[in-house]
Motif scaffolding. Sequence first.
Motif, short mmCIF file in Angstrom:
data_model
loop_
_atom_site.label_atom_id
_atom_site.label_comp_id
_atom_site.label_asym_id
_atom_site.label_seq_id
_atom_site.Cartn_x
_atom_site.Cartn_y
_atom_site.Cartn_z
N LEU A 13 0.26 -1.70 -0.16
CA LEU A 13 0.12 -0.05 0.34
C LEU A 13 0.83 1.20 0.02
O LEU A 13 0.29 2.46 -0.94
N ARG B 155 2.17 1.45 -3.28
CA ARG B 155 1.22 2.08 -4.50
C ARG B 155 1.08 3.15 -3.76
O ARG B 155 -0.06 4.20 -5.12
N LEU B 156 0.91 3.54 -3.34
CA LEU B 156 -0.36 5.78 -2.88
C LEU B 156 0.55 6.20 -2.88
O LEU B 156 0.55 7.22 -2.88
N ASP B 157 2.37 5.93 -2.18
CA ASP B 157 2.95 7.11 -2.46
C ASP B 157 3.92 7.09 -2.96
O ASP B 157 4.71 6.32 -4.05
N LEU C 297 1.27 6.61 5.13
CA LEU C 297 -0.33 5.32 5.35
C LEU C 297 -1.02 5.65 5.98
O LEU C 297 -2.23 5.91 6.07
N ARG D 14 -2.67 8.50 7.21
CA ARG D 14 -4.10 8.38 6.29
C ARG D 14 -5.73 7.77 6.82
O ARG D 14 -6.76 8.33 6.63
#
Length: 312
Positions: free
Chosen positions: A49, A52-54, A308, A311
Amino acid sequence: MAVPNKSNTSPLPFLLMGIPGLEDLHMWFSIPFCFTYIMTLLGNSMVLLAVRLDKDLHEPMYYFISMLAVIDLIFTTAVVPKMLGVFWLGSREIVFEACFIQMFFIHTFTAVESGVLLAMSFDRYVAICNPLRYTTILTSSRTVQIGLLSLARGAAVMTPLMCLLTSLPYCKDRLIPHSYCEHMAVGQLACADPSVSHLYSIIVATLLVGTDSVLITFSYGAILRSVLRLPSRDARLKSLSTCGSHVSIILLFYVGGLLSMYLQMFSLGLAPHTQVLVADFYLTVPPMLNPLIYGMKMKQIRNGIFRLLERL
């Protein structure tokens, strides 16, 4: 994967013993294995994750780390749920086809992980020894191609082993003295001589491990020479720190794998339950430790995971 031929008396299921001689302690052994599995799922999922998100982690090195996380998730999921079923519920039966599918996943993704570790060493070699060409040599598309090539190589070398094993007639006792479908233990249950499949597995494992480990050693030898030539002490420490996590994972994978494999081939006077426990821990502990090593050794991954969590 080959379908068992008609020489089999019937596709009866196999029976997993769990840990031979320590069946009364299965419930206690299930606790650490359950814990490692939960930590493996959480740790590797967090790494995936975070990458994927950063957007700061959208680089080849972190893509390879993501591949390693996916491999660890597949690897342990192929083994641990059934293992816990044996320990908790006494669900020892595993159908003929499922046994060989589990075996295929274990050995294929072991080979794939070796290929990804080799790719990671090449990534660090280019980044440190030839930094100006890093972005042109290791593009995102080329990184994906390397991952797919590692997967294809693993499947290609393991498919013949599965064909050899599934073509054997199994008319002996179906009791496997293991917690999972270990290929040598399964081969011993055949009515025919399994020496060809055993020889193939030893040759393939030796060639894969030998070739990959030599190339990895060469890469890190070149890296070490380049790092020692850097004028800045801080630059040397930063480069060594980045490579330190990779080296830790490589040692954990290869040393543990070789120890587990050779203990299955040569008992060295060890009790059967010791051999089985070494193999079980090799399949479950490194996948749990890999994301912890990233978090401790690599500041970028650690910061990505913290962002992450903020968030959530």
